[in-house]
Design a protein around this motif. Structure first.
Motif, PDB file in Angstrom:
ATOM      1  N   THR A 248       1.955   1.959  -3.473  1.00 50.06           N
ATOM      2  CA  THR A 248       0.861   2.532  -4.253  1.00 50.06           C
ATOM      3  C   THR A 248       0.665   3.997  -3.927  1.00 50.06           C
ATOM      4  O   THR A 248       0.442   4.824  -4.826  1.00 50.06           O
ATOM      5  CB  THR A 248      -0.438   1.750  -3.986  1.00 50.06           C
ATOM      6  OG1 THR A 248      -0.231   0.362  -4.255  1.00 50.06           O
ATOM      7  CG2 THR A 248      -1.571   2.267  -4.869  1.00 50.06           C
TER       8      THR A 248
ATOM      9  N   LEU B 206      -7.232   0.299  -8.308  1.00 53.33           N
ATOM     10  CA  LEU B 206      -6.647   1.515  -7.747  1.00 53.33           C
ATOM     11  C   LEU B 206      -5.527   2.048  -8.643  1.00 53.33           C
ATOM     12  O   LEU B 206      -5.453   3.253  -8.922  1.00 53.33           O
ATOM     13  CB  LEU B 206      -6.113   1.230  -6.340  1.00 53.33           C
ATOM     14  CG  LEU B 206      -5.448   2.401  -5.607  1.00 53.33           C
ATOM     15  CD1 LEU B 206      -6.409   3.563  -5.459  1.00 53.33           C
ATOM     16  CD2 LEU B 206      -4.931   1.944  -4.250  1.00 53.33           C
TER      17      LEU B 206
ATOM     18  N   ASP C  72       0.828  -1.202   0.000  1.00 57.25           N
ATOM     19  CA  ASP C  72       0.000   0.000   0.000  1.00 57.25           C
ATOM     20  C   ASP C  72       0.863   1.253   0.000  1.00 57.25           C
ATOM     21  O   ASP C  72       0.509   2.266  -0.602  1.00 57.25           O
ATOM     22  CB  ASP C  72      -0.923  -0.003   1.223  1.00 57.25           C
ATOM     23  CG  ASP C  72      -1.980  -1.094   1.141  1.00 57.25           C
ATOM     24  OD1 ASP C  72      -2.260  -1.537   0.011  1.00 57.25           O
ATOM     25  OD2 ASP C  72      -2.505  -1.503   2.183  1.00 57.25           O
TER      26      ASP C  72
ATOM     27  N   ASP D  72      -4.470  -4.645  -6.258  1.00 54.19           N
ATOM     28  CA  ASP D  72      -4.938  -3.245  -6.337  1.00 54.19           C
ATOM     29  C   ASP D  72      -4.975  -2.749  -7.781  1.00 54.19           C
ATOM     30  O   ASP D  72      -4.582  -1.612  -8.083  1.00 54.19           O
ATOM     31  CB  ASP D  72      -4.045  -2.323  -5.497  1.00 54.19           C
ATOM     32  CG  ASP D  72      -4.077  -2.669  -4.025  1.00 54.19           C
ATOM     33  OD1 ASP D  72      -5.130  -3.126  -3.548  1.00 54.19           O
ATOM     34  OD2 ASP D  72      -3.047  -2.480  -3.342  1.00 54.19           O
TER      35      ASP D  72
END
Length: 389
Positions: free
Chosen positions: A165, A217, A162, A214
């Motif tokens: 990202t 995203l 995360d 993801d």
């Protein structure tokens, strides 16, 4: 010689060694005393500050207010110079000479590459440069205010994937903000910062995409990047227009999208977005007065968009087709979108036939590239028929 003289000479002879010893002892005592005086006393910080203040008080009492003001001003000037040197040092740490922009990054600006471009990323963009770029991005975020600090606190609890990202998102925001606030024409730092931002984004995508996590995203971040850069390319800010650098700035932003397009994940989505924008723009021309003030800007935007598609196809299409994980469904989608935009431009042929001629050159290059790759020829029959006829 008398007896008294003999007694005096004998006394002088007997006292000479004692005098030499006395002199030697005095010399050693003086040296030891001088050494002790020069050695700083073992005092604490409060005592040393007090002594320094005691030495400074007589100077303040004996000095005039004018001289004190001059000394104060000189001290402020020295502090400003120290602050400037510290800021320059931080910039040198972020972007040292070894990490400065390479001269080839903005080569072929607005020009076709006869032999194509192998890779838009810098292979020397290693971990050291990644850390330096991230420090600069975080420094920019800190200057945005409290909102960014709250966001950073939220990022601090994320796991590694995360965090990568969010670093991708932050670098995208940094690049878009750079294009919005810094004129690329005549600004030395723009090439440096833009180059490192592009390389960081490409390196991050190469790390994130193979994991397959993801995806929605990441796709949203990439689509947002393309949309914002295309909007910036077609709508130069008022500040840059006043400096008469709007047209040149468009080419710099176009070149950034071109470099980012070396990654098929970005390049294919860029072509799809740009071709759709061409169709919308062509429809707007049908209801626009040619003497409207916005017409020249829209006219220049149309050619810039068509040229960007031509660059991406000629530079990277064959490379994309050979890459593992090439999205053929997305390829069919943007090919159909290009053909649709060409039909939309045919309606403007009576106003400006150059649009159709330029788009014909793009579709001709596309057909040429498809004919050279067996993997690209597996398109839907109706798309192939429209492309080659």
């Amino acid at each position: 010689m008398s007896a008294g003289e003999h007694t005096t000479v004998a006394a002088n002879t007997n006292t000479t060694p004692d005098d030499q010893s006395l002199k030697l002892a005095l010399a050693i005592s003086l040296l030891r005393s001088k050494f002790i005086q020069n050695r700083p006393p073992p005092t604490d910080r409060n005592e040393s500050d007090a002594l320094r203040w005691k030495r400074k008080v007589p100077h303040l009492i004996n000095s005039s207010p004018l001289s004190l003001a001059k000394e104060r001003k000189q001290e402020l000037l020295r502090l400003r110079e120290d602050l400037k040197e510290a800021e320059d040092a931080s910039q040198c740490d972020l972007f040292p000479k070894s990490a400065s922009c390479k001269c080839y990054f903005f080569d072929n600006l607005g020009k076709l590459s006869p032999q194509g471009l192998e890779d838009g990323s810098d292979r020397r963009f290693n971990d050291v440069l990644r850390r330096r770029f991230l420090r600069h991005v975080r420094f920019k975020e800190r200057r945005r205010g409290a909102g960014a600090s709250i966001q950073r606190r939220q990022f601090s609890v994320l796991n590694t994937e995360d965090e990568e990202t969010e670093q991708l998102r932050a670098s995208v925001d940094f690049l878009v903000e750079l294009c919005d606030t810094v004129s690329p024409v005549g600004e030395a730092n723009f090439a440096n910062w833009a180059h490192q931002a592009v390389d960081f984004i490409l390196a991050s995508l190469k790390n994130l995409l193979p994991r397959g996590k993801d995806t929605k995203l990441i796709e949203g971040i990439v689509n947002s990047l393309i949309m914002r850069l295309v909007r910036r390319m077609c709508s130069p800010s008022k500040v840059f227009e006043s400096l008469h650098t709007g047209l040149d700035a468009q080419f710099y932003v176009q070149h950034l999208i071109r470099k980012l397009g070396s990654e098929a994940y970005v390049g294919q989505r860029a072509i799809l977005s740009v071709s759709q924008r061409i169709s919308v723009l062509a429809e707007s021309f049908l209801f626009l007065d040619p003497f409207d003030d916005s017409f020249p800007g829209m006219h220049g935007c149309m050619f810039t968009l068509i040229q960007l598609i031509e660059f991406l196809i000629s530079d990277y299409l064959l490379i994309w087709s050979c890459a593992e994980g090439f999205d053929k469904m997305l390829f069919e989608e943007w090919v159909a979108s290009i053909l649709h935009s060409r039909k939309a431009l045919e309606l403007l042929e009576s106003r400006n036939g150059l649009y159709v001629l330029y788009m014909d050159r793009v579709t001709g290059e596309l057909a040429k590239q498809v004919g050279q790759s067996s993997s690209l020829q597996k398109l839907k029959p109706e798309i192939l028929d429209n492309l080659f006829h």
